[in-house]
Design an enzyme around this catalytic site. Structure first.
Site, PDB file in Angstrom:
ATOM      1  N   ASN A   1       0.839  -1.212   0.000  1.00 40.41           N
ATOM      2  CA  ASN A   1       0.000   0.000   0.000  1.00 40.41           C
ATOM      3  C   ASN A   1       0.867   1.252   0.000  1.00 40.41           C
ATOM      4  O   ASN A   1       1.915   1.307   0.642  1.00 40.41           O
ATOM      5  CB  ASN A   1      -1.018  -0.002   1.150  1.00 40.41           C
ATOM      6  CG  ASN A   1      -0.427  -0.212   2.517  1.00 40.41           C
ATOM      7  OD1 ASN A   1       0.531  -0.944   2.685  1.00 40.41           O
ATOM      8  ND2 ASN A   1      -0.998   0.449   3.508  1.00 40.41           N
TER       9      ASN A   1
ATOM     10  N   GLU B   1       0.440   5.294   0.531  1.00 43.43           N
ATOM     11  CA  GLU B   1      -0.486   6.346   0.993  1.00 43.43           C
ATOM     12  C   GLU B   1      -0.067   7.722   0.480  1.00 43.43           C
ATOM     13  O   GLU B   1       1.000   7.903  -0.105  1.00 43.43           O
ATOM     14  CB  GLU B   1      -0.575   6.299   2.522  1.00 43.43           C
ATOM     15  CG  GLU B   1      -1.144   4.961   2.992  1.00 43.43           C
ATOM     16  CD  GLU B   1      -1.429   4.900   4.494  1.00 43.43           C
ATOM     17  OE1 GLU B   1      -0.985   5.791   5.246  1.00 43.43           O
ATOM     18  OE2 GLU B   1      -2.104   3.934   4.903  1.00 43.43           O
TER      19      GLU B   1
ATOM     20  N   CYS C   1      -4.240   0.750  -2.256  1.00 42.16           N
ATOM     21  CA  CYS C   1      -4.047  -0.495  -1.506  1.00 42.16           C
ATOM     22  C   CYS C   1      -2.994  -1.377  -2.183  1.00 42.16           C
ATOM     23  O   CYS C   1      -2.761  -1.282  -3.394  1.00 42.16           O
ATOM     24  CB  CYS C   1      -5.343  -1.297  -1.456  1.00 42.16           C
ATOM     25  SG  CYS C   1      -6.651  -0.546  -0.485  1.00 42.16           S
TER      26      CYS C   1
ATOM     27  N   GLU D   1      -3.179  -4.580  -2.820  1.00 42.86           N
ATOM     28  CA  GLU D   1      -3.733  -5.530  -3.802  1.00 42.86           C
ATOM     29  C   GLU D   1      -3.873  -4.877  -5.173  1.00 42.86           C
ATOM     30  O   GLU D   1      -3.573  -5.471  -6.198  1.00 42.86           O
ATOM     31  CB  GLU D   1      -5.101  -6.039  -3.346  1.00 42.86           C
ATOM     32  CG  GLU D   1      -5.101  -6.839  -2.058  1.00 42.86           C
ATOM     33  CD  GLU D   1      -5.242  -6.005  -0.795  1.00 42.86           C
ATOM     34  OE1 GLU D   1      -4.791  -4.838  -0.777  1.00 42.86           O
ATOM     35  OE2 GLU D   1      -5.811  -6.526   0.172  1.00 42.86           O
TER      36      GLU D   1
ATOM     37  N   CYS E   1     -10.092  -5.182   0.789  1.00 46.64           N
ATOM     38  CA  CYS E   1     -11.233  -4.267   0.929  1.00 46.64           C
ATOM     39  C   CYS E   1     -12.158  -4.384  -0.285  1.00 46.64           C
ATOM     40  O   CYS E   1     -11.821  -5.022  -1.292  1.00 46.64           O
ATOM     41  CB  CYS E   1     -10.741  -2.831   1.100  1.00 46.64           C
ATOM     42  SG  CYS E   1     -10.178  -2.077  -0.438  1.00 46.64           S
TER      43      CYS E   1
ATOM     44  N   CYS F   1     -10.729  -3.297  -3.667  1.00 48.49           N
ATOM     45  CA  CYS F   1      -9.765  -4.272  -4.201  1.00 48.49           C
ATOM     46  C   CYS F   1     -10.485  -5.512  -4.714  1.00 48.49           C
ATOM     47  O   CYS F   1     -10.083  -6.102  -5.715  1.00 48.49           O
ATOM     48  CB  CYS F   1      -8.734  -4.635  -3.138  1.00 48.49           C
ATOM     49  SG  CYS F   1      -7.580  -3.288  -2.831  1.00 48.49           S
TER      50      CYS F   1
HETATM   51  N1  THU Z   1      -5.250  -1.324   2.627  1.00 46.97           N
HETATM   52  C1  THU Z   1      -4.740  -2.195   1.711  1.00 46.97           C
HETATM   53  O1  THU Z   1      -3.604  -2.044   1.253  1.00 46.97           O
HETATM   54  N2  THU Z   1      -5.522  -3.225   1.314  1.00 46.97           N
HETATM   55  C2  THU Z   1      -6.793  -3.443   1.751  1.00 46.97           C
HETATM   56  O2  THU Z   1      -7.462  -4.328   1.249  1.00 46.97           O
HETATM   57  C3  THU Z   1      -7.322  -2.650   2.829  1.00 46.97           C
HETATM   58  C4  THU Z   1      -6.559  -1.445   3.205  1.00 46.97           C
HETATM   59  C5  THU Z   1      -4.430  -0.189   3.026  1.00 46.97           C
HETATM   60  C6  THU Z   1      -4.970   1.146   2.573  1.00 46.97           C
HETATM   61  C7  THU Z   1      -4.392   2.082   3.605  1.00 46.97           C
HETATM   62  O3  THU Z   1      -3.094   2.443   3.191  1.00 46.97           O
HETATM   63  C8  THU Z   1      -4.294   1.234   4.859  1.00 46.97           C
HETATM   64  O4  THU Z   1      -4.362  -0.121   4.427  1.00 46.97           O
HETATM   65  C9  THU Z   1      -5.385   1.495   5.876  1.00 46.97           C
HETATM   66  O5  THU Z   1      -6.641   1.412   5.309  1.00 46.97           O
END
Ligand code: THU
Length: 160
Positions: free
Chosen positions: A62, A64, A73, A75, A112, A115
């Site tokens: 991920n 940000e 994310c 994925e 999530c 994704c």
């Molecule tokens: N995140 C992911 O990388 N994958 C997911 O399926 C859920 C959330 C990341 C996004 C963000 O950077 C952090 O986790 C918190 O939500």
């Protein structure tokens, strides 16, 4: 009016060492990718590794952004990279490992909703299921034989 029930099947392994050895390796790749997560805001680090039918492994973490919704994310980082670099390859398996740096996450963390939608696109495109394995930093590993289990009532190209 009739009631429609949708069933999903998942497989739960008590420990990483119980999953097939190739997936253990894939989870290790995901874990290494997780080390490259850029998550200064959430402190939640996620890594993903994708095994393709050309034997390549593509990973992502991920990423940000100070403008929160601009982040992505793990994925989707991985699956879009896979689609961009190997557009003809089929995705066989996907391993996901996730957890906060603030505490140890021992429950399996599923992808999530956004994704799931992105993974679904590739499953539909390649016309074959993608095996998905997900876990926290430690503990149980959940396996789904297809993204379809994680996202019933799919919105896909067939409705357009
Ligand atoms: N995140 C992911 O990388 N994958 C997911 O399926 C859920 C959330 C990341 C996004 C963000 O950077 C952090 O986790 C918190 O939500």
């Amino acid at each position: 009016m009739k009631e429609v029930k949708v069933e999903s099947t998942f497989f739960v392994f008590d420990d990483l060492k119980d999953i097939p050895s190739d997936v253990q390796q894939l989870m290790q790749n995901a874990s290494e990718a997780r080390d490259n997560a850029y998550a200064p805001y959430s402190k939640f680090h996620v890594g993903t590794a994708i095994l393709l039918d050309n034997d390549e492994v593509v990973t992502g973490s991920n990423q940000e952004n100070a403008s929160y919704p601009s982040g992505l994310c793990a994925e989707r980082t991985a699956i879009y990279y896979s689609g961009a670099k190997y557009p003809k390859a089929k995705i066989l398996k996907m391993a996901i490992i996730a957890g906060s740096t603030k505490n140890i996450t021992s429950k399996p963390i599923p992808p999530c909703g956004a994704c799931r939608q992105a993974i679904a696109e590739y499953e539909v495109k390649q016309e074959s299921p993608i095996e998905i394995y997900f876990m926290g930093e430690t503990g149980k590993v959940v396996k789904s034989n297809s993204l379809a289990n994680l996202l019933p009532l799919l919105f896909d190209k067939s409705v357009l």
